[in-house]
Design an enzyme around this catalytic site. Sequence first.
Site, PDB file in Angstrom:
ATOM      1  N   ASP A  88       0.864  -1.175   0.000  1.00 25.40           N
ATOM      2  CA  ASP A  88       0.000   0.000   0.000  1.00 25.40           C
ATOM      3  C   ASP A  88       0.903   1.228   0.000  1.00 25.40           C
ATOM      4  O   ASP A  88       2.070   1.172   0.385  1.00 25.40           O
ATOM      5  CB  ASP A  88      -0.948  -0.033   1.203  1.00 25.40           C
ATOM      6  CG  ASP A  88      -2.181   0.834   0.977  1.00 25.40           C
ATOM      7  OD1 ASP A  88      -2.230   1.559  -0.040  1.00 25.40           O
ATOM      8  OD2 ASP A  88      -3.093   0.804   1.816  1.00 25.40           O
ATOM      9  N   SER A  89       0.320   2.346  -0.439  1.00 24.14           N
ATOM     10  CA  SER A  89       1.121   3.541  -0.705  1.00 24.14           C
ATOM     11  C   SER A  89       1.370   4.401   0.532  1.00 24.14           C
ATOM     12  O   SER A  89       2.396   5.066   0.626  1.00 24.14           O
ATOM     13  CB  SER A  89       0.376   4.403  -1.713  1.00 24.14           C
ATOM     14  OG  SER A  89      -0.937   4.654  -1.240  1.00 24.14           O
ATOM     15  N   GLY A  90       0.424   4.416   1.440  1.00 22.72           N
ATOM     16  CA  GLY A  90       0.467   5.387   2.531  1.00 22.72           C
ATOM     17  C   GLY A  90      -0.713   6.334   2.477  1.00 22.72           C
ATOM     18  O   GLY A  90      -0.959   7.070   3.429  1.00 22.72           O
ATOM     19  N   GLY A  91      -1.455   6.314   1.369  1.00 20.59           N
ATOM     20  CA  GLY A  91      -2.636   7.180   1.244  1.00 20.59           C
ATOM     21  C   GLY A  91      -3.620   6.985   2.386  1.00 20.59           C
ATOM     22  O   GLY A  91      -4.238   7.939   2.874  1.00 20.59           O
ATOM     23  N   PHE A  92      -3.732   5.747   2.830  1.00 16.63           N
ATOM     24  CA  PHE A  92      -4.658   5.427   3.920  1.00 16.63           C
ATOM     25  C   PHE A  92      -4.179   6.014   5.247  1.00 16.63           C
ATOM     26  O   PHE A  92      -5.004   6.288   6.137  1.00 16.63           O
ATOM     27  CB  PHE A  92      -4.788   3.906   4.025  1.00 16.63           C
ATOM     28  CG  PHE A  92      -5.961   3.454   4.831  1.00 16.63           C
ATOM     29  CD1 PHE A  92      -7.244   3.882   4.525  1.00 16.63           C
ATOM     30  CD2 PHE A  92      -5.801   2.583   5.894  1.00 16.63           C
ATOM     31  CE1 PHE A  92      -8.340   3.457   5.264  1.00 16.63           C
ATOM     32  CE2 PHE A  92      -6.890   2.152   6.638  1.00 16.63           C
ATOM     33  CZ  PHE A  92      -8.159   2.585   6.320  1.00 16.63           C
ATOM     34  N   ASP A 142      -2.912   7.771  -3.023  1.00 17.47           N
ATOM     35  CA  ASP A 142      -4.282   8.263  -3.132  1.00 17.47           C
ATOM     36  C   ASP A 142      -4.626   9.155  -1.939  1.00 17.47           C
ATOM     37  O   ASP A 142      -3.922   9.163  -0.927  1.00 17.47           O
ATOM     38  CB  ASP A 142      -5.270   7.086  -3.206  1.00 17.47           C
ATOM     39  CG  ASP A 142      -5.224   6.215  -1.947  1.00 17.47           C
ATOM     40  OD1 ASP A 142      -4.125   6.063  -1.363  1.00 17.47           O
ATOM     41  OD2 ASP A 142      -6.269   5.688  -1.551  1.00 17.47           O
ATOM     42  N   GLN A 182     -11.684   6.727  -5.207  1.00 15.03           N
ATOM     43  CA  GLN A 182     -12.154   7.359  -3.974  1.00 15.03           C
ATOM     44  C   GLN A 182     -13.549   7.951  -4.217  1.00 15.03           C
ATOM     45  O   GLN A 182     -14.201   7.580  -5.173  1.00 15.03           O
ATOM     46  CB  GLN A 182     -11.142   8.418  -3.505  1.00 15.03           C
ATOM     47  CG  GLN A 182      -9.822   7.819  -3.013  1.00 15.03           C
ATOM     48  CD  GLN A 182      -9.964   7.042  -1.704  1.00 15.03           C
ATOM     49  OE1 GLN A 182     -10.961   7.155  -0.988  1.00 15.03           O
ATOM     50  NE2 GLN A 182      -8.957   6.229  -1.384  1.00 15.03           N
ATOM     51  N   GLY A 209     -11.319   4.019   0.602  1.00 20.93           N
ATOM     52  CA  GLY A 209     -12.191   4.906   1.364  1.00 20.93           C
ATOM     53  C   GLY A 209     -13.466   4.245   1.850  1.00 20.93           C
ATOM     54  O   GLY A 209     -14.445   4.931   2.148  1.00 20.93           O
ATOM     55  N   ASP A 259      -8.160  -7.568   1.355  1.00 26.60           N
ATOM     56  CA  ASP A 259      -7.161  -7.694   2.422  1.00 26.60           C
ATOM     57  C   ASP A 259      -7.824  -7.235   3.696  1.00 26.60           C
ATOM     58  O   ASP A 259      -8.690  -6.355   3.667  1.00 26.60           O
ATOM     59  CB  ASP A 259      -5.933  -6.805   2.164  1.00 26.60           C
ATOM     60  CG  ASP A 259      -6.200  -5.361   2.549  1.00 26.60           C
ATOM     61  OD1 ASP A 259      -6.855  -4.655   1.772  1.00 26.60           O
ATOM     62  OD2 ASP A 259      -5.795  -4.936   3.660  1.00 26.60           O
ATOM     63  N   CYS A 297     -11.275 -28.233   9.922  1.00 28.36           N
ATOM     64  CA  CYS A 297     -10.028 -27.563   9.538  1.00 28.36           C
ATOM     65  C   CYS A 297      -8.833 -28.490   9.760  1.00 28.36           C
ATOM     66  O   CYS A 297      -8.785 -29.231  10.741  1.00 28.36           O
ATOM     67  CB  CYS A 297      -9.862 -26.295  10.364  1.00 28.36           C
ATOM     68  SG  CYS A 297      -8.365 -25.378   9.989  1.00 28.36           S
ATOM     69  N   CYS A 299      -5.571 -27.302   9.807  1.00 27.74           N
ATOM     70  CA  CYS A 299      -4.383 -26.497  10.102  1.00 27.74           C
ATOM     71  C   CYS A 299      -3.620 -27.122  11.277  1.00 27.74           C
ATOM     72  O   CYS A 299      -4.136 -27.990  11.983  1.00 27.74           O
ATOM     73  CB  CYS A 299      -4.767 -25.049  10.389  1.00 27.74           C
ATOM     74  SG  CYS A 299      -5.361 -24.748  12.053  1.00 27.74           S
ATOM     75  N   CYS A 302      -5.542 -26.946  14.593  1.00 31.81           N
ATOM     76  CA  CYS A 302      -6.684 -27.859  14.712  1.00 31.81           C
ATOM     77  C   CYS A 302      -6.254 -29.322  14.741  1.00 31.81           C
ATOM     78  O   CYS A 302      -6.931 -30.153  15.335  1.00 31.81           O
ATOM     79  CB  CYS A 302      -7.685 -27.603  13.597  1.00 31.81           C
ATOM     80  SG  CYS A 302      -8.485 -25.987  13.783  1.00 31.81           S
ATOM     81  N   HIS A 328      -4.686 -20.464  12.805  1.00 34.42           N
ATOM     82  CA  HIS A 328      -5.949 -21.070  12.369  1.00 34.42           C
ATOM     83  C   HIS A 328      -6.781 -20.080  11.553  1.00 34.42           C
ATOM     84  O   HIS A 328      -7.318 -20.424  10.502  1.00 34.42           O
ATOM     85  CB  HIS A 328      -6.777 -21.570  13.560  1.00 34.42           C
ATOM     86  CG  HIS A 328      -8.199 -21.785  13.171  1.00 34.42           C
ATOM     87  ND1 HIS A 328      -8.605 -22.911  12.480  1.00 34.42           N
ATOM     88  CD2 HIS A 328      -9.296 -20.989  13.270  1.00 34.42           C
ATOM     89  CE1 HIS A 328      -9.899 -22.804  12.208  1.00 34.42           C
ATOM     90  NE2 HIS A 328     -10.338 -21.644  12.671  1.00 34.42           N
TER      91      HIS A 328
HETATM   92  N1  GUN Z   1      -6.677   0.571   2.701  1.00 35.93           N
HETATM   93  C1  GUN Z   1      -7.990   0.609   3.027  1.00 35.93           C
HETATM   94  N2  GUN Z   1      -8.594   1.659   2.437  1.00 35.93           N
HETATM   95  C2  GUN Z   1      -7.641   2.319   1.739  1.00 35.93           C
HETATM   96  C3  GUN Z   1      -7.642   3.508   0.930  1.00 35.93           C
HETATM   97  O1  GUN Z   1      -8.664   4.182   0.738  1.00 35.93           O
HETATM   98  N3  GUN Z   1      -6.446   3.875   0.378  1.00 35.93           N
HETATM   99  C4  GUN Z   1      -5.300   3.152   0.571  1.00 35.93           C
HETATM  100  N4  GUN Z   1      -4.174   3.568  -0.004  1.00 35.93           N
HETATM  101  N5  GUN Z   1      -5.276   2.046   1.337  1.00 35.93           N
HETATM  102  C5  GUN Z   1      -6.430   1.636   1.905  1.00 35.93           C
HETATM  103 ZN    ZN Z   2      -7.643 -24.731  12.095  1.00 32.79          ZN
END
Ligand code: GUN
Ligand code: ZN
Length: 362
Positions: A88-92, A142, A182, A209, A259, A297, A299, A302, A328
């Site tokens: 991720d970029s850091g925008g968040f 972003d 966004q 967002g 994610d 499961c 894993c 488990c 798990h």
């Molecule tokens: N992770 C969750 N939401 C965002 C978002 O709006 N921008 C970025 N860069 N990462 C995120």
């Molecule tokens: Zn498990």
Amino acid sequence: MFKIIAKDNKARLGILKTAHGELKTPFFMPVATKATVKTLTPEDLESCDVKVLISNSLHLFLKPGLEVLEKHGGLHKFMRFEGAIFTDSGGFQMIRKGFFVRADESGIIFRSPYDGQKYLFTPEFSKEVQMRIGSDVAMMLDYCAEYPASYEEAKRSVELTTKWAQKFPKNTKEQLSFGIVQGSIYEDLREKSAKDLSNMDFDGYGIGGLSIGEPKKVMHRMVEIVDGILPENKPRYLMGVGSPLEIIESVIRGVDIFDSVFPTRNGRHGTAITSEGMLNLRKAEFKNDMQPLDNECQCYTCENFTRAYIHHLLREKEILGMHLLSLHNVCFMIQFMKRLREEIEQGNLEKFKKEMERIYGT
Ligand code: GUN
Ligand code: ZN
């Protein structure tokens, strides 16, 4: 780079090619913000068949810094993970306390919480950092507006994100570049943002967002709008989502990538995701429970331990409890996505959704 293999209504089954392997979509990425999926070793991740995770380039840039990473030959070698890595970029981090100073057309100024030093992240510099980290997929810089955001603020977030998207380097060797839509909860702004970015040659599209406090229904509506506009043949990534139910609801609307800290955070807080629903292992009812966390499961947790043992570890605040639960939970999410892909292949998604609603619904 991305190929769609089958569809069930809007849901898609595909393959995303990266420099560290071909990924079957829809997939879920465990979160390794600081170059570790909290409490799990690379061998743990491999035992769960984790083929891709996401880290954070701003965090890594500030600590341990690019020199340390480069000395190891990049992030994969640093953390000894051989699968694919998104960064991720850091925008968040704009909306997270401790980093953000201000944003304008040129980019975002961040302040290091470690030494107070300020850095200007331009779109170009964000990409350079992610290239030097050596991730397989770079997310664009972003502007993520907080929730709730005024219309004016949301409009500014779209305008700046579009400007930065134009400057964010694309078609780079070894690393894919993803745009990020966004627009907060405003339909016309989501539409504009998706249209603006669709005209650019990104390898895929984040939907940002969202999942930051707005009602679930609103999030799903925003995903519907955006998925109607983004190019069909590119992967869509709903950032920061989510739980099994949220994932199904989004896959049904055309999302391919997810994610979330959901499995690891729940694990550290004593909750197991199971085929019977969410179980809080701290509860007294598990004190004498001889079953594994999840009978279905396979894993390591488990296969080897009882609920009673994990209950005991949690009550005694032993860190092994957090580890076994996180392991798990991550395995569970990976298995869940496999099942989800099979259900898409068989055109069974609606039925699968009903089954999951019975288990995880409120
Ligand atoms: N992770 C969750 N939401 C965002 C978002 O709006 N921008 C970025 N860069 N990462 C995120
Ligand atoms: Zn498990």
